[in-house]
Design a protein around this motif. Structure first.
Motif, short mmCIF file in Angstrom:
data_model
loop_
_atom_site.label_atom_id
_atom_site.label_comp_id
_atom_site.label_asym_id
_atom_site.label_seq_id
_atom_site.Cartn_x
_atom_site.Cartn_y
_atom_site.Cartn_z
N HIS A 151 8.32 -5.78 -5.44
CA HIS A 151 9.67 -5.11 -4.87
C HIS A 151 9.55 -3.88 -3.56
CE1 HIS A 151 13.89 -4.10 -5.93
NE2 HIS A 151 13.63 -3.04 -5.70
N CYS A 152 8.81 -3.30 -3.96
CA CYS A 152 8.34 -3.13 -2.83
C CYS A 152 7.20 -3.53 -1.95
CB CYS A 152 7.98 -1.78 -3.49
SG CYS A 152 9.16 -0.20 -4.53
N GLY A 153 7.25 -4.20 -1.52
CA GLY A 153 6.10 -4.50 -0.46
C GLY A 153 5.22 -5.21 -0.94
N ILE A 154 3.64 -5.97 0.26
CA ILE A 154 3.21 -6.63 0.05
C ILE A 154 1.34 -6.03 -0.09
CG2 ILE A 154 1.83 -9.09 0.98
CD1 ILE A 154 4.30 -9.12 2.57
N TYR A 155 0.64 -6.89 -0.71
CA TYR A 155 -0.58 -5.36 -1.42
C TYR A 155 -2.08 -6.59 -1.52
CZ TYR A 155 3.25 -1.89 -2.41
OH TYR A 155 3.57 -0.53 -2.26
N ARG A 156 -2.66 -5.98 -1.93
CA ARG A 156 -4.33 -6.73 -1.53
C ARG A 156 -4.87 -5.84 -2.47
NH1 ARG A 156 -6.89 -6.04 3.24
NH2 ARG A 156 -8.11 -4.72 1.94
N LEU A 157 -5.75 -5.62 -3.16
CA LEU A 157 -6.41 -5.28 -4.18
C LEU A 157 -8.25 -6.24 -3.65
CD1 LEU A 157 -6.90 -3.29 -5.79
CD2 LEU A 157 -6.47 -4.77 -8.15
N ASP A 158 -8.91 -5.33 -3.77
CA ASP A 158 -10.35 -6.03 -3.77
C ASP A 158 -11.57 -4.88 -4.58
OD1 ASP A 158 -10.18 -7.59 -1.59
OD2 ASP A 158 -10.14 -5.58 -0.15
N ARG A 159 -11.69 -5.56 -6.21
CA ARG A 159 -12.55 -4.95 -7.00
C ARG A 159 -13.74 -4.91 -6.68
NH1 ARG A 159 -9.44 -5.24 -11.47
NH2 ARG A 159 -10.41 -3.64 -11.51
N PRO A 160 -14.20 -4.14 -7.15
CA PRO A 160 -14.39 -3.46 -8.57
C PRO A 160 -12.97 -2.32 -7.85
CG PRO A 160 -16.34 -2.34 -7.73
CD PRO A 160 -15.66 -3.68 -6.50
N GLY A 161 -12.02 -1.95 -6.61
CA GLY A 161 -11.73 -0.74 -7.09
C GLY A 161 -10.59 -1.17 -7.67
N ARG A 162 -9.34 0.11 -7.87
CA ARG A 162 -8.43 0.27 -8.83
C ARG A 162 -7.05 0.40 -7.86
NH1 ARG A 162 -9.89 -0.63 -13.64
NH2 ARG A 162 -7.23 0.03 -14.61
N ALA A 163 -6.96 0.47 -6.57
CA ALA A 163 -6.03 1.00 -5.70
C ALA A 163 -5.61 0.08 -4.85
CB ALA A 163 -6.38 2.08 -4.88
N TRP A 164 -4.44 -0.52 -4.67
CA TRP A 164 -3.79 -1.22 -4.20
C TRP A 164 -3.83 -0.79 -3.15
CZ3 TRP A 164 -2.71 -6.45 -6.07
CH2 TRP A 164 -2.86 -7.16 -7.08
#
Length: 370
Positions: A230-243
């Motif tokens: 709802h508030c944008g497009i995101y990517r997450l690369d594990r093992p990170g936890r922040a989009w």
């Protein structure tokens, strides 16, 4: 049987079958005329099996099963249902079966379902009998994670994802609630929303309460996840936890609000989205009445508008979260269905588009079956 595009609509299920060159498509259906069809999904472990999430007129939500590639269907003997409430508990009832996901390759016949209101269910017999997943539905934090902060169409549990390396590693999303992760097969869950903005909440940095519209995991690089929120497009690369909000690279006049996000089957850096108007009263239409697909081929560092062949103006539709998909070819075919009842296709990664069906009911889902 040839490859099939399964089309779930507000008034039944349809199928589109292409010729070998993807030049001509034959439309068949409707099946289940008058029923709301939210999702139709093929089992990649046994391609003859498909499940359908349906709301059958006045008879309520259910699941249908096919073991012959969709020629015939039978209703589940035990559709998803919450457990009976204990004394003093608030009772819950499934209003819609909204999302279907096959289990891990090592777990034949296992399926997951997401419902409205937000509930997670599991079947171990190809969708004939369903049981609630207590680890989520009865989690001590469930009442806060799925607090009934419904979207205009209700509260949905969707985007159930299975890590192809580990059947115990699961993700799910709730609109409104956020993204959640389990590493023990669903017995316990934790929020996974760091970095996601929530500009509709008093505290935009809350741990949960977000509105993910669609979340996808890349099959060849399961450490790479994408999210249309709802508030944008995101990517997450594990093992990170922040989009990371990769939608900031979208044109400001278009924005990065939409419903679906689709990934290239073999390239983790390539994804497609369809922006919609999310301003003011959220009209949920094509931005300025000019629909377009946007693609990134560098994991969100930049985006390219792909609208050749699409209406140049005065096309006020949008594309819902389950209504866009890709096939599995090296140069994947792309497909999306609209709230105006049209299906569009691209055989060249979105560089050009053509309409392959029209005058259907409002389209809720488009899925590819090999």
């Amino acid at each position: 049987m040839a490859a099939t595009l399964w089309i779930g609509t507000r008034k039944g299920a349809f199928a589109l079958r292409p010729d070998a060159r993807r030049q001509r498509y034959r439309l068949s259906g409707p099946q289940f005329l008058g029923h709301i069809i939210h999702h139709i999904v093929q089992d990649p472990r046994n391609p003859k099996v498909l499940l359908m999430a349906a709301k059958t007129g006045h008879l309520g939500p259910t699941v249908y099963r096919s073991v012959d590639r969709g020629r015939t269907w039978t209703e589940a003997a035990q559709p998803p249902a919450f457990r009976k409430a204990a004394d003093g508990e608030k009772s819950r009832a499934v209003a819609r079966v909204f999302w279907l996901t096959p289990g891990h390759a090592a777990q034949p016949r296992l399926w997951y379902a997401g419902t409205a209101p937000a509930g997670l269910f599991r079947s171990v017999d190809d969708g004939d009998h369903w049981e609630p997943v207590a680890g989520f539905n009865d989690h001590p934090m469930n009442a806060k994670w799925a607090a009934g902060l419904a979207t205009p169409d209700g509260e949905f549990l969707h985007s159930i994802l299975v890590d192809p390396r580990d059947a115990r590693h699961l993700y799910l999303a709730i609109s409104i609630g956020g993204v959640f992760e389990s590493t023990d097969g669903g017995r316990d869950w934790a929020p996974l929303n760091a970095g996601i903005e929530a500009d509709f909440l008093p505290d935009p940095n809350v741990e949960f309460g977000h509105d993910p519209h669609c979340v996808a995991i890349h099959p060849l690089n399961p450490d790479r996840l994408y999210q249309q929120n709802h508030c944008g497009i995101y990517r997450l690369d594990r093992p990170g936890r922040a989009w990371v909000r990769i939608g900031r690279a979208m044109p400001k006049s278009v924005g990065d609000i939409g419903f679906p996000i689709v990934l290239h089957p073999s390239d983790p850096d390539t994804a497609w989205v369809i922006p919609m108007d999310g301003t003011k009263v959220w009209p949920r239409t094509s931005v300025a009445g000019k629909p377009a697909v946007y693609a990134t081929r560098n994991a969100g560092r930049s985006w390219r508008r792909l609208d050749h062949g699409l209406p140049a103006g005065q096309a006020w539709f949008t594309v819902l979260r389950q209504a866009m998909c890709a096939d599995q070819r090296p140069q994947p075919g792309l497909f999306f269905g609209t709230t105006a009842g049209e299906v569009w296709s691209s055989a060249n990664g979105g560089d050009s588009w053509r309409r392959i069906a029209m005058h259907l009911p409002e389209i809720y889902s488009v899925t590819f079956a090999a």
